[in-house]
Write an enzyme that holds these catalytic residues in place. Structure first.
Site, PDB file in Angstrom:
ATOM      1  N   ASP A 170      10.698  -7.432  -1.251  1.00  0.00           N
ATOM      2  CA  ASP A 170      11.263  -7.260   0.084  1.00  0.00           C
ATOM      3  C   ASP A 170      12.707  -6.798  -0.098  1.00  0.00           C
ATOM      4  O   ASP A 170      13.399  -7.257  -1.013  1.00  0.00           O
ATOM      5  CB  ASP A 170      11.196  -8.565   0.874  1.00  0.00           C
ATOM      6  N   ASN A 174       0.837  -1.198   0.000  1.00  0.00           N
ATOM      7  CA  ASN A 174       0.000   0.000   0.000  1.00  0.00           C
ATOM      8  C   ASN A 174       0.865   1.239   0.000  1.00  0.00           C
ATOM      9  O   ASN A 174       0.396   2.352   0.217  1.00  0.00           O
ATOM     10  CB  ASN A 174      -0.954   0.007   1.205  1.00  0.00           C
TER      11      ASN A 174
END
Ligand code: IMP
Length: 190
Positions: free
Chosen positions: A69, A9
């Site tokens: 990540d 987000n």
């Protein structure tokens, strides 16, 4: 046109990716698909976390998607903080707390080589593919610069006299780990 959900987000990340894709792919955020819960990332590798986040979205929402990540891996600290970069100084650590801890742990170290590494896990029609972006550099003795975030003030990329925090975002985006991983992903998709 191909359509993917980005398992984040973080609007900054979404914009960066959409910019690089130049309108050739449609990207949706988690909010766009009605996902408002926090996605688990409990693994001890960057690959594991990217996979866990992407699988969560694919399995629960049934959409093609990818997750990333990132970690800062310092040679003399055996790759730390690595996958724990966001919470190096504790669960609720600020960027500044993490930088302080890293500089403390680097006191007196001669070898200051480090790298940022981003791993992206893409799931398209159930098939998983990984993309990696690496940016090598050194850890400075003190903070320099005010831009960016995270460990930017103490990371000096190889071949530059400026830390990431002394660069304009456009300049950082031409060499950063994340931009390199995203470019590989887009080259595959487009
Ligand atoms: P994430 O996986 O993108 O959320 O990154 C995890 C952590 O790595 C962040 O909370 C930052 O501490 C650090 N990090 C990731 N990318 C960067 C960067 O480009 N500059 C500085 N720190 C970063």
């Amino acid at each position: 046109m191909k359509k993917f959900v980005i398992a984040t987000n973080n609007t900054h990340k979404i914009k960066e990716i959409a910019n690089l894709a130049k309108g050739k792919i449609i990207f949706n955020s988690l909010n766009d698909i009605g996902c408002f819960e926090s996605i688990p990332e409990e693994q001890d590798t960057l690959e594991g976390n990217a996979q866990q986040k992407a699988r969560y979205i694919y399995e629960k929402y049934g959409v093609d998607c990818f997750a990333d990540d990132t970690g800062l891996e310092v040679d003399v600290l055996n790759g730390e903080p690595g996958v724990f970069s966001a919470r190096y100084a504790g669960e609720n650590a600020t960027f500044d707390d993490n930088v302080c801890k890293l500089l403390d742990n680097m006191t007196g170290k001669v070898n200051r080589n480090a790298k940022f590494r981003t791993v992206i896990c893409l799931i398209e029609n159930g098939k998983e593919i990984y993309f990696e972006g690496v940016c090598k550099g050194t850890i400075t003795l003190t903070r320099r610069g005010n831009d960016g975030f995270g460990y930017d003030p103490i990371f000096l990329p190889y071949g530059y006299n400026k830390t990431f925090a002394e660069m304009h975002i456009e300049e950082k985006n031409t060499i950063s780990h994340r931009a390199l991983a995203i470019t590989k992903l887009l080259n595959y998709l487009i």
